[in-house]
Structure formats: structure tokens, C-alpha cells
Design an enzyme around this catalytic site. Sequence first.
Site, PDB file in Angstrom:
ATOM      1  N   PHE A  37      58.645  58.479  59.037  1.00 23.29           N
ATOM      2  CA  PHE A  37      59.437  59.129  60.079  1.00 23.29           C
ATOM      3  C   PHE A  37      58.946  60.549  60.286  1.00 23.29           C
ATOM      4  O   PHE A  37      58.050  61.015  59.583  1.00 23.29           O
ATOM      5  CB  PHE A  37      60.928  59.112  59.715  1.00 23.29           C
ATOM      6  CG  PHE A  37      61.222  59.802  58.408  1.00 23.29           C
ATOM      7  CD1 PHE A  37      61.614  61.128  58.393  1.00 23.29           C
ATOM      8  CD2 PHE A  37      61.111  59.126  57.206  1.00 23.29           C
ATOM      9  CE1 PHE A  37      61.876  61.777  57.192  1.00 23.29           C
ATOM     10  CE2 PHE A  37      61.376  59.758  56.001  1.00 23.29           C
ATOM     11  CZ  PHE A  37      61.757  61.089  55.997  1.00 23.29           C
ATOM     12  N   LEU A  82      55.220  64.721  59.506  1.00 25.84           N
ATOM     13  CA  LEU A  82      55.249  63.272  59.324  1.00 25.84           C
ATOM     14  C   LEU A  82      55.527  62.994  57.856  1.00 25.84           C
ATOM     15  O   LEU A  82      54.799  63.462  56.982  1.00 25.84           O
ATOM     16  CB  LEU A  82      53.913  62.659  59.755  1.00 25.84           C
ATOM     17  CG  LEU A  82      53.790  61.147  59.670  1.00 25.84           C
ATOM     18  CD1 LEU A  82      54.730  60.477  60.668  1.00 25.84           C
ATOM     19  CD2 LEU A  82      52.356  60.728  59.952  1.00 25.84           C
ATOM     20  N   GLU A  83      56.583  62.270  57.592  1.00 26.53           N
ATOM     21  CA  GLU A  83      56.997  61.966  56.218  1.00 26.53           C
ATOM     22  C   GLU A  83      56.864  60.476  55.951  1.00 26.53           C
ATOM     23  O   GLU A  83      57.035  59.657  56.849  1.00 26.53           O
ATOM     24  CB  GLU A  83      58.468  62.367  56.010  1.00 26.53           C
ATOM     25  CG  GLU A  83      58.756  63.828  56.208  1.00 26.53           C
ATOM     26  CD  GLU A  83      58.500  64.658  54.970  1.00 26.53           C
ATOM     27  OE1 GLU A  83      58.592  64.106  53.857  1.00 26.53           O
ATOM     28  OE2 GLU A  83      58.213  65.851  55.123  1.00 26.53           O
ATOM     29  N   SER A  84      56.578  60.152  54.711  1.00 28.00           N
ATOM     30  CA  SER A  84      56.438  58.755  54.318  1.00 28.00           C
ATOM     31  C   SER A  84      57.099  58.537  52.969  1.00 28.00           C
ATOM     32  O   SER A  84      56.936  59.341  52.051  1.00 28.00           O
ATOM     33  CB  SER A  84      54.963  58.394  54.235  1.00 28.00           C
ATOM     34  OG  SER A  84      54.801  57.116  53.716  1.00 28.00           O
TER      35      SER A  84
END
Length: 122
Positions: A4, A78-80
Amino acid sequence: NNIFIYGCDHTYWDNGNGENHPSREDPKPMHSRLFPAQLDAVCPMFSYEDCRFHVKRRKENSGRVVCWREFTNNSYTLESSFGGGDKAHFPESAHLGVSHYEKMGADVCKTLVQVLCVAGEE
């Protein structure tokens, strides 16, 4: 879970601190949500529903917020999740590996082309 984005919503633009660069135009409503929405349409691992666009006080000095205030409407983090995604976006409980990150990078590039080509037609 999922992959996200953190972005910056236009409602946080004028915080009264004079931190916005004077040459910058005010951001347009919903402008910061265009790229993540298009990325959601392109990439099955990405989750628009998990994206957040608030600017918390403790994040005012982060690279994302400073770039947004100084230079561009399109500044994101952007994170994961290492733990993978939920059923809707990824095989449940599967860990993300190098091939997943490479696919995500390719999808980010595809989305950038789509968004920039549309923006260039205006």
C-alpha cells in the site's frame, strides 16, 4: 498486510506554519489519490483500501511530506508487509519474495507511464 501507499491529502496543505513553498500551487482535491488508484487497477498485489493520505504531526519532517510541501503533488511512500497479503490481494499467509518485489516494481513503472501519458494530454 498487503502492499500500500502513504500519500499526502490536499486537506493538510495549509497547516498555518508557513511550511509550504511559496512557488507551489495548492494541491487539487483527489490529485494525490490518482496514482494509487491506477496502481490498484494494474497490480493485483496492491491494495488501495489500505492506503492512507493523512499527514500526522510526527511525519511533518519525513521525506514524503517535505517533498510534497516543497516540490510536487505526487510524493508517496510505498509500504509492503513482509507477511504477504490478504485473500483479496495475494495468496493468504504467503511471504513476499524477490520475484514479487520485481513484479511490483514493473507494475509501478507501467502505472507511471499510464498516469503521465494521461496527464500529458490535458
